[in-house]
Design an enzyme around this catalytic site. Structure first.
Site, mmCIF file in Angstrom:
data_model
loop_
_atom_site.group_PDB
_atom_site.id
_atom_site.type_symbol
_atom_site.label_atom_id
_atom_site.label_comp_id
_atom_site.label_asym_id
_atom_site.label_seq_id
_atom_site.Cartn_x
_atom_site.Cartn_y
_atom_site.Cartn_z
ATOM 1 N N LEU A 135 0.820 -1.218 0.000
ATOM 2 C CA LEU A 135 0.000 0.000 0.000
ATOM 3 C C LEU A 135 0.851 1.264 0.000
ATOM 4 O O LEU A 135 1.955 1.294 0.542
ATOM 5 C CB LEU A 135 -0.923 -0.005 1.224
ATOM 6 C CG LEU A 135 -1.872 -1.206 1.317
ATOM 7 C CD1 LEU A 135 -2.761 -1.073 2.556
ATOM 8 C CD2 LEU A 135 -2.723 -1.354 0.062
ATOM 9 N N HIS A 192 -3.438 4.330 -2.429
ATOM 10 C CA HIS A 192 -4.450 3.460 -1.811
ATOM 11 C C HIS A 192 -5.126 4.178 -0.636
ATOM 12 O O HIS A 192 -6.339 4.090 -0.448
ATOM 13 C CB HIS A 192 -3.803 2.181 -1.279
ATOM 14 C CG HIS A 192 -3.203 1.293 -2.328
ATOM 15 N ND1 HIS A 192 -1.848 1.091 -2.436
ATOM 16 C CD2 HIS A 192 -3.774 0.552 -3.308
ATOM 17 C CE1 HIS A 192 -1.610 0.254 -3.429
ATOM 18 N NE2 HIS A 192 -2.746 -0.082 -3.982
ATOM 19 N N ARG A 202 4.743 -0.625 -7.857
ATOM 20 C CA ARG A 202 5.910 -1.050 -8.651
ATOM 21 C C ARG A 202 7.046 -0.029 -8.620
ATOM 22 O O ARG A 202 8.153 -0.338 -9.070
ATOM 23 C CB ARG A 202 5.507 -1.343 -10.093
ATOM 24 C CG ARG A 202 4.622 -2.583 -10.221
ATOM 25 C CD ARG A 202 4.361 -2.971 -11.660
ATOM 26 N NE ARG A 202 3.790 -4.302 -11.783
ATOM 27 C CZ ARG A 202 2.476 -4.577 -11.901
ATOM 28 N NH1 ARG A 202 1.598 -3.594 -11.905
ATOM 29 N NH2 ARG A 202 2.053 -5.816 -12.004
#
Ligand code: PAF
Length: 300
Positions: free
Chosen positions: A30, A34, A184
């Site tokens: 997270l 988020h 990522r």
């Protein structure tokens, strides 16, 4: 905050939540993007349910499923601090038990863009999100603009299959240099991290050209390419300027809203980013009206 791992435990804990429930589906790792979805869900509902599940069916065999970042204790601490009520953390066998054989395919809006470069990806996403919608029985579900085509696919699926919930799309959250938040981003080396904001600068260039009156999709696409090609580490997969309602290419230069989107590899890390034009549409209401909205269905 209650954390459950099985379907019966989720159903029981969900039934005990009072009032309107907001759902945020995640694959963990997270970040502030988020948390912005969680905050929006918190503000608009009585209870918030978050799911954490790295969904194997949306990864192609050559993609990063095995090395996708995972840190459940950290994720749970962040969700607890954000006053989340219930978290569902199933293992793959819970979501896909032996004999599992049903898929959801959203045919048209899944094609092109990410769908063209990641065959099968949206079938995996639509299937797992349909399952999570059924399990969560939420009133509203929140998705981020960064995955704009995903958001459009999910809204289309929710409408076509009569899921009784609202799908809400919230603006991309960015680092101070403009890089879109993504799980990522942790893959980037310091040198690659310095190069990565080129995607945002390219979007800004298209936004400026649009504000100066440019409406031709191919010229706006060229503005993006002109910026991206200044960065030697950027390997361009695609740059697209399409009709934001249908995600279809358009050669007309009318005043329809546009989605500018791209996928660019920096080293081995594939980054995506996008914006709507005009810029004023990049808000919760603008995004939610347009991406996968009723306006995208020509016969309605
Ligand atoms: O956007 C994501 O994190 C995933 O695609 C989702 C929606 C949780 C489905 O696995």
């Amino acid at each position: 905050m209650q954390v459950v791992e099985t379907v019966p435990a989720l159903r029981a804990a969900r039934a005990a939540l009072d009032g309107r429930v907001g759902l945020v589906t995640t694959m963990g790792a997270l970040h502030a993007g988020h948390l912005a979805l969680v905050e929006q869900a918190r503000a608009e509902n009585d209870a918030v349910l978050v799911t954490i599940f790295v969904n194997p069916t949306q990864f192609a065999p050559h993609e990063d499923l095995s090395k996708y970042p995972r840190d459940l204790p950290r994720d749970l601490a962040m969700l607890e601090a954000a006053s989340v009520d219930l978290v569902f953390t199933p293992v793959p066998q819970v979501m896909y038990p032996p004999g599992f054989q049903t898929v959801v395919e959203v045919t048209e809006i899944s094609q092109g863009l990410e769908g063209e470069h990641r065959p099968g990806h949206f079938q995996g996403v639509a299937t797992v999100v349909a399952k999570l919608f059924n399990l969560a029985q939420a009133d509203r579900a929140y998705f981020g603009q960064k995955d704009a085509q995903q958001a459009a696919v999910i809204r289309t699926m929710a409408r076509d299959l009569n899921f009784p919930l609202e799908v809400i799309i919230c603006p991309t959250v960015r680092e101070s240099d403009g890089l879109a938040m993504s799980s990522r981003n942790v893959y980037l080396t310091p040198e690659q991290r310095r190069a990565a904001p080129v995607l945002y600068r390219a979007l800004q260039a298209a936004g400026k050209a649009y504000a100066d009156g440019e409406r031709r999709p191919d010229s706006l696409q060229q503005c993006v390419l002109d910026v991206l090609t200044t960065e030697p580490l950027a390997q361009i997969e695609y740059v697209s300027v399409c009709d934001a309602r249908t995600l279809q290419n358009s050669t007309t230069t009318g005043d329809m809203p546009l989605l500018v989107s791209m996928a660019v590899k920096i080293g081995l890390t594939r980054l995506i980013d996008n914006c709507l034009l005009p810029n004023e549409l990049n808000t919760r209401d603008g995004l939610t009206d347009l991406l996968g909205g009723v306006a995208s269905i020509p016969h309605i």
